[in-house]
Design a protein around this motif. Structure first.
Motif, short mmCIF file in Angstrom:
data_model
loop_
_atom_site.label_atom_id
_atom_site.label_comp_id
_atom_site.label_asym_id
_atom_site.label_seq_id
_atom_site.Cartn_x
_atom_site.Cartn_y
_atom_site.Cartn_z
N ARG A 5 0.83 -1.20 0.00
CA ARG A 5 0.00 0.00 0.00
C ARG A 5 0.87 1.25 0.00
O ARG A 5 1.80 1.38 0.78
CB ARG A 5 -0.92 -0.01 1.21
CG ARG A 5 -1.90 -1.15 1.14
CD ARG A 5 -3.04 -0.98 2.04
NE ARG A 5 -3.80 0.23 1.78
CZ ARG A 5 -4.99 0.45 2.31
NH1 ARG A 5 -5.51 -0.44 3.11
NH2 ARG A 5 -5.64 1.55 2.05
N THR A 8 -0.72 7.93 1.43
CA THR A 8 -1.69 8.81 0.76
C THR A 8 -1.59 10.23 1.29
O THR A 8 -1.07 10.45 2.38
CB THR A 8 -3.14 8.32 0.97
OG1 THR A 8 -3.39 8.27 2.37
CG2 THR A 8 -3.38 6.96 0.36
N ILE A 10 -4.31 13.76 1.42
CA ILE A 10 -5.68 14.20 1.13
C ILE A 10 -5.62 15.46 0.27
O ILE A 10 -5.00 16.45 0.64
CB ILE A 10 -6.45 14.50 2.43
CG1 ILE A 10 -6.43 13.29 3.37
CG2 ILE A 10 -7.88 14.93 2.12
CD1 ILE A 10 -7.16 12.08 2.85
N CYS A 13 -9.82 16.52 -5.78
CA CYS A 13 -9.76 16.05 -7.17
C CYS A 13 -10.79 16.84 -8.00
O CYS A 13 -11.98 16.80 -7.69
CB CYS A 13 -10.05 14.55 -7.27
SG CYS A 13 -10.19 14.00 -8.99
N ALA A 21 -8.13 10.58 -1.08
CA ALA A 21 -6.83 10.17 -0.56
C ALA A 21 -5.97 9.74 -1.75
O ALA A 21 -6.06 8.61 -2.23
CB ALA A 21 -7.00 9.02 0.43
N ALA A 22 -5.19 10.66 -2.26
CA ALA A 22 -4.36 10.37 -3.44
C ALA A 22 -3.22 9.42 -3.05
O ALA A 22 -2.61 9.58 -1.99
CB ALA A 22 -3.80 11.65 -4.02
N GLU A 23 -2.97 8.44 -3.89
CA GLU A 23 -1.87 7.51 -3.64
C GLU A 23 -0.56 8.22 -3.97
O GLU A 23 -0.33 8.61 -5.10
CB GLU A 23 -2.05 6.27 -4.52
CG GLU A 23 -3.27 5.46 -4.14
CD GLU A 23 -3.82 4.64 -5.30
OE1 GLU A 23 -3.30 4.75 -6.42
OE2 GLU A 23 -4.80 3.91 -5.06
N GLU A 24 0.27 8.35 -2.94
CA GLU A 24 1.48 9.15 -3.09
C GLU A 24 2.58 8.36 -3.79
O GLU A 24 2.98 7.30 -3.33
CB GLU A 24 1.95 9.60 -1.71
CG GLU A 24 3.10 10.58 -1.76
CD GLU A 24 3.48 11.07 -0.37
OE1 GLU A 24 2.57 11.42 0.42
OE2 GLU A 24 4.68 11.08 -0.06
N GLN A 25 3.04 8.88 -4.91
CA GLN A 25 4.08 8.16 -5.66
C GLN A 25 5.38 8.93 -5.70
O GLN A 25 6.34 8.52 -6.35
CB GLN A 25 3.56 7.88 -7.07
CG GLN A 25 2.24 7.14 -7.01
CD GLN A 25 1.87 6.46 -8.30
OE1 GLN A 25 2.50 6.66 -9.32
NE2 GLN A 25 0.84 5.63 -8.26
N GLY A 50 0.71 12.42 -6.84
CA GLY A 50 -0.08 11.21 -6.64
C GLY A 50 -1.17 11.04 -7.68
O GLY A 50 -1.24 11.79 -8.66
N CYS A 52 -5.48 10.05 -8.19
CA CYS A 52 -6.79 9.90 -7.57
C CYS A 52 -7.16 8.42 -7.56
O CYS A 52 -7.06 7.75 -8.59
CB CYS A 52 -7.83 10.71 -8.33
SG CYS A 52 -9.50 10.45 -7.70
N PRO A 53 -7.58 7.87 -6.40
CA PRO A 53 -7.92 6.45 -6.34
C PRO A 53 -9.19 6.13 -7.14
O PRO A 53 -9.40 4.98 -7.51
CB PRO A 53 -8.15 6.20 -4.84
CG PRO A 53 -8.49 7.53 -4.28
CD PRO A 53 -7.75 8.55 -5.12
#
Ligand SMILES: [Zn+2]
Length: 239
Positions: A5, A8, A10, A13, A21-25, A50, A52-53
Protein backbone atom coordinates in the motif's frame (compact mmCIF):
# COMPACT_ATOMS: atom_id res chain seq x y z
CA UNK A 1 0.40 -12.06 -1.50
CA UNK A 2 -0.15 -8.87 0.50
CA UNK A 3 -0.67 -5.81 -1.66
CA UNK A 4 1.87 -3.09 -1.08
CA UNK A 5 0.00 0.00 0.00
CA UNK A 6 1.22 3.42 -1.00
CA UNK A 7 1.08 6.31 1.47
CA UNK A 8 -1.69 8.81 0.76
CA UNK A 9 -2.27 12.54 1.00
CA UNK A 10 -5.68 14.20 1.13
CA UNK A 11 -6.24 16.54 -1.78
CA UNK A 12 -9.09 17.89 -3.89
CA UNK A 13 -9.76 16.05 -7.17
CA UNK A 14 -11.26 18.40 -9.80
CA UNK A 15 -12.74 15.49 -11.78
CA UNK A 16 -14.43 13.76 -8.82
CA UNK A 17 -15.15 17.19 -7.27
CA UNK A 18 -14.28 15.74 -3.87
CA UNK A 19 -11.43 15.43 -1.43
CA UNK A 20 -9.70 12.13 -2.06
CA UNK A 21 -6.83 10.17 -0.56
CA UNK A 22 -4.36 10.37 -3.44
CA UNK A 23 -1.87 7.51 -3.64
CA UNK A 24 1.48 9.15 -3.09
CA UNK A 25 4.08 8.16 -5.66
CA UNK A 26 6.65 10.82 -4.97
CA UNK A 27 7.35 13.72 -2.66
CA UNK A 28 9.91 16.45 -2.41
CA UNK A 29 10.24 18.63 0.68
CA UNK A 30 12.31 21.58 1.69
CA UNK A 31 12.19 21.82 5.47
CA UNK A 32 12.24 25.25 7.05
CA UNK A 33 14.93 26.55 9.36
CA UNK A 34 15.91 29.39 11.61
CA UNK A 35 19.01 31.22 10.47
CA UNK A 36 21.43 31.03 13.44
CA UNK A 37 23.10 34.31 12.44
CA UNK A 38 20.21 36.76 12.15
CA UNK A 39 17.32 34.67 13.57
CA UNK A 40 15.35 34.93 10.32
CA UNK A 41 12.77 32.16 9.94
CA UNK A 42 12.29 30.40 6.64
CA UNK A 43 9.33 27.99 6.52
CA UNK A 44 9.48 25.02 4.21
CA UNK A 45 7.28 23.59 1.51
CA UNK A 46 6.43 20.02 0.61
CA UNK A 47 5.09 18.87 -2.76
CA UNK A 48 3.48 15.46 -3.24
CA UNK A 49 2.71 13.74 -6.51
CA UNK A 50 -0.08 11.21 -6.64
CA UNK A 51 -3.08 9.70 -8.34
CA UNK A 52 -6.79 9.90 -7.57
CA UNK A 53 -7.92 6.45 -6.34
CA UNK A 54 -11.27 6.87 -8.13
CA UNK A 55 -10.62 8.47 -11.52
CA UNK A 56 -6.81 8.02 -11.65
CA UNK A 57 -6.20 11.70 -12.44
CA UNK A 58 -2.68 12.88 -11.65
CA UNK A 59 -2.80 15.21 -8.64
CA UNK A 60 -0.07 17.40 -7.18
CA UNK A 61 -0.54 18.88 -3.71
CA UNK A 62 1.58 21.57 -2.08
CA UNK A 63 1.77 21.96 1.70
CA UNK A 64 3.23 24.96 3.45
CA UNK A 65 5.16 24.33 6.64
CA UNK A 66 3.40 25.86 9.65
CA UNK A 67 5.75 24.91 12.51
CA UNK A 68 9.47 24.20 12.75
CA UNK A 69 10.73 21.60 15.22
CA UNK A 70 12.41 23.21 18.20
CA UNK A 71 11.33 26.70 17.16
CA UNK A 72 7.53 26.91 17.26
CA UNK A 73 6.62 23.22 17.43
CA UNK A 74 7.68 19.92 18.98
CA UNK A 75 7.70 18.48 15.48
CA UNK A 76 7.72 19.89 11.97
CA UNK A 77 4.11 20.60 11.03
CA UNK A 78 2.58 21.06 7.62
CA UNK A 79 -0.73 22.58 6.49
CA UNK A 80 -3.22 20.51 4.49
CA UNK A 81 -2.10 20.23 0.89
CA UNK A 82 -3.62 22.57 -1.70
CA UNK A 83 -3.85 21.18 -5.20
CA UNK A 84 -1.47 22.96 -7.58
CA UNK A 85 -1.97 20.60 -10.55
CA UNK A 86 -4.20 20.37 -12.49
CA UNK A 87 -6.10 23.66 -12.56
CA UNK A 88 -3.76 25.68 -10.38
CA UNK A 89 -5.04 28.83 -8.67
CA UNK A 90 -5.64 31.42 -11.37
CA UNK A 91 -3.12 34.23 -11.64
CA UNK A 92 -4.51 37.58 -12.74
CA UNK A 93 -2.22 40.20 -14.22
CA UNK A 94 -3.84 43.58 -13.58
CA UNK A 95 -2.28 45.71 -10.87
CA UNK A 96 -5.65 47.43 -10.37
CA UNK A 97 -7.23 44.40 -8.68
CA UNK A 98 -7.83 45.44 -5.05
CA UNK A 99 -6.17 43.30 -2.38
CA UNK A 100 -9.54 42.49 -0.80
CA UNK A 101 -10.62 40.98 -4.14
CA UNK A 102 -7.55 38.79 -4.62
CA UNK A 103 -7.55 37.76 -0.95
CA UNK A 104 -11.24 36.81 -1.08
CA UNK A 105 -10.69 34.81 -4.27
CA UNK A 106 -7.78 32.85 -2.85
CA UNK A 107 -9.76 32.12 0.34
CA UNK A 108 -12.69 31.03 -1.83
CA UNK A 109 -10.51 28.69 -3.86
CA UNK A 110 -9.08 27.15 -0.69
CA UNK A 111 -12.59 26.69 0.75
CA UNK A 112 -13.72 25.07 -2.48
CA UNK A 113 -10.85 22.61 -2.35
CA UNK A 114 -11.76 21.78 1.24
CA UNK A 115 -15.37 21.14 0.11
CA UNK A 116 -16.58 24.06 2.22
CA UNK A 117 -19.03 25.23 -0.45
CA UNK A 118 -20.96 27.76 1.59
CA UNK A 119 -17.73 29.34 2.83
CA UNK A 120 -16.45 29.40 -0.77
CA UNK A 121 -19.61 31.18 -1.96
CA UNK A 122 -19.37 33.71 0.85
CA UNK A 123 -15.79 34.48 -0.20
CA UNK A 124 -16.63 34.73 -3.91
CA UNK A 125 -19.59 36.93 -3.01
CA UNK A 126 -17.23 39.10 -0.99
CA UNK A 127 -14.93 39.37 -3.99
CA UNK A 128 -17.86 40.48 -6.16
CA UNK A 129 -18.97 43.05 -3.60
CA UNK A 130 -15.48 44.46 -3.50
CA UNK A 131 -15.35 44.64 -7.31
CA UNK A 132 -18.68 46.52 -7.35
CA UNK A 133 -17.46 49.00 -4.79
CA UNK A 134 -14.07 49.44 -6.40
CA UNK A 135 -15.42 50.01 -9.89
CA UNK A 136 -18.68 51.84 -9.19
CA UNK A 137 -17.31 54.10 -6.46
CA UNK A 138 -14.39 55.21 -8.56
CA UNK A 139 -15.65 55.30 -12.13
CA UNK A 140 -19.35 56.12 -12.22
CA UNK A 141 -20.84 59.59 -11.98
CA UNK A 142 -22.77 60.90 -8.98
CA UNK A 143 -26.25 59.67 -9.93
CA UNK A 144 -25.21 56.05 -9.47
CA UNK A 145 -22.83 56.33 -6.54
CA UNK A 146 -25.71 55.82 -4.14
CA UNK A 147 -26.26 52.44 -5.71
CA UNK A 148 -22.58 51.74 -5.43
CA UNK A 149 -22.68 52.37 -1.73
CA UNK A 150 -25.67 50.13 -1.39
CA UNK A 151 -23.93 47.38 -3.33
CA UNK A 152 -21.96 45.58 -0.68
CA UNK A 153 -23.97 46.31 2.40
CA UNK A 154 -26.05 43.14 1.96
CA UNK A 155 -25.59 40.14 -0.35
CA UNK A 156 -29.01 40.88 -1.92
CA UNK A 157 -27.47 44.05 -3.32
CA UNK A 158 -24.97 42.05 -5.36
CA UNK A 159 -27.40 41.52 -8.23
CA UNK A 160 -28.04 45.24 -8.29
CA UNK A 161 -24.32 45.96 -8.27
CA UNK A 162 -23.78 43.65 -11.22
CA UNK A 163 -26.66 45.34 -13.06
CA UNK A 164 -25.05 48.72 -12.47
CA UNK A 165 -21.78 47.39 -13.90
CA UNK A 166 -23.74 46.49 -17.04
CA UNK A 167 -25.51 49.88 -17.12
CA UNK A 168 -22.13 51.59 -16.89
CA UNK A 169 -20.89 49.49 -19.82
CA UNK A 170 -18.27 47.75 -17.70
CA UNK A 171 -19.59 44.23 -18.25
CA UNK A 172 -21.69 42.89 -21.09
CA UNK A 173 -25.19 41.47 -21.31
CA UNK A 174 -24.01 37.86 -21.20
CA UNK A 175 -22.17 38.28 -17.90
CA UNK A 176 -25.23 40.00 -16.47
CA UNK A 177 -27.46 37.19 -17.69
CA UNK A 178 -25.09 34.57 -16.29
CA UNK A 179 -25.12 36.22 -12.89
CA UNK A 180 -28.90 36.15 -12.90
CA UNK A 181 -29.02 32.49 -13.91
CA UNK A 182 -26.62 31.32 -11.25
CA UNK A 183 -28.50 29.29 -8.74
CA UNK A 184 -25.78 29.54 -6.10
CA UNK A 185 -25.71 33.27 -6.55
CA UNK A 186 -29.45 33.51 -6.03
CA UNK A 187 -29.32 31.17 -3.07
CA UNK A 188 -26.92 33.44 -1.25
CA UNK A 189 -28.83 36.52 -2.28
CA UNK A 190 -32.30 35.27 -1.41
CA UNK A 191 -31.94 32.80 1.45
CA UNK A 192 -29.03 33.78 3.68
CA UNK A 193 -30.38 31.75 6.60
CA UNK A 194 -31.02 28.47 4.85
CA UNK A 195 -28.25 27.73 2.40
CA UNK A 196 -27.54 24.46 0.66
CA UNK A 197 -24.91 24.91 -2.01
CA UNK A 198 -23.49 22.10 -4.11
CA UNK A 199 -19.90 21.87 -5.20
CA UNK A 200 -21.05 22.44 -8.76
CA UNK A 201 -22.81 25.68 -7.86
CA UNK A 202 -19.80 26.91 -5.91
CA UNK A 203 -17.60 25.99 -8.90
CA UNK A 204 -19.88 27.96 -11.22
CA UNK A 205 -19.69 30.96 -8.95
CA UNK A 206 -15.88 30.70 -8.98
CA UNK A 207 -15.84 30.58 -12.78
CA UNK A 208 -18.16 33.58 -12.87
CA UNK A 209 -16.03 35.62 -10.46
CA UNK A 210 -12.90 34.75 -12.47
CA UNK A 211 -14.67 35.85 -15.66
CA UNK A 212 -15.72 39.15 -14.07
CA UNK A 213 -12.22 39.86 -12.76
CA UNK A 214 -10.68 39.01 -16.11
CA UNK A 215 -13.20 41.13 -17.99
CA UNK A 216 -13.21 44.12 -15.66
CA UNK A 217 -9.49 44.32 -14.91
CA UNK A 218 -7.19 42.18 -17.06
CA UNK A 219 -8.93 42.54 -20.42
CA UNK A 220 -9.60 46.24 -19.87
CA UNK A 221 -5.90 46.79 -19.16
CA UNK A 222 -4.94 44.89 -22.30
CA UNK A 223 -7.50 46.80 -24.35
CA UNK A 224 -6.29 50.17 -23.05
CA UNK A 225 -2.69 49.21 -23.79
CA UNK A 226 -3.73 48.21 -27.27
CA UNK A 227 -5.58 51.49 -27.87
CA UNK A 228 -2.62 53.48 -26.59
CA UNK A 229 -0.25 51.65 -28.93
CA UNK A 230 -2.61 52.27 -31.82
CA UNK A 231 -2.80 55.99 -30.98
CA UNK A 232 0.98 56.25 -30.76
CA UNK A 233 1.33 54.54 -34.10
CA UNK A 234 -1.25 56.88 -35.66
CA UNK A 235 0.59 59.91 -34.31
CA UNK A 236 3.89 58.53 -35.59
CA UNK A 237 2.43 57.85 -39.03
CA UNK A 238 0.90 61.34 -39.20
CA UNK A 239 4.30 62.96 -38.65
ZN1 LIG B 1 -10.74 11.79 -9.09
Amino acid sequence: MAEKRLPTFIVDCPVCKARVAAEEQGRISRTGYVNPEDGDVEYGVSVALGKCPRCHSILVGESQQVAIRGYDGYEHEWADPIRVYPDPPRAFTSSRIPKVVSDSISEGVKSLQANANVAACVMFGRALEAICRNILDTSVSSDTTQGARKCGTRPTMLAEGIRKLRDAGIIDERLLDWSQQLHAFRNIAAHPTDIAISREEADDLKTFVFAIVEYVYDLTDRYNDFKERLERKKRRDAN
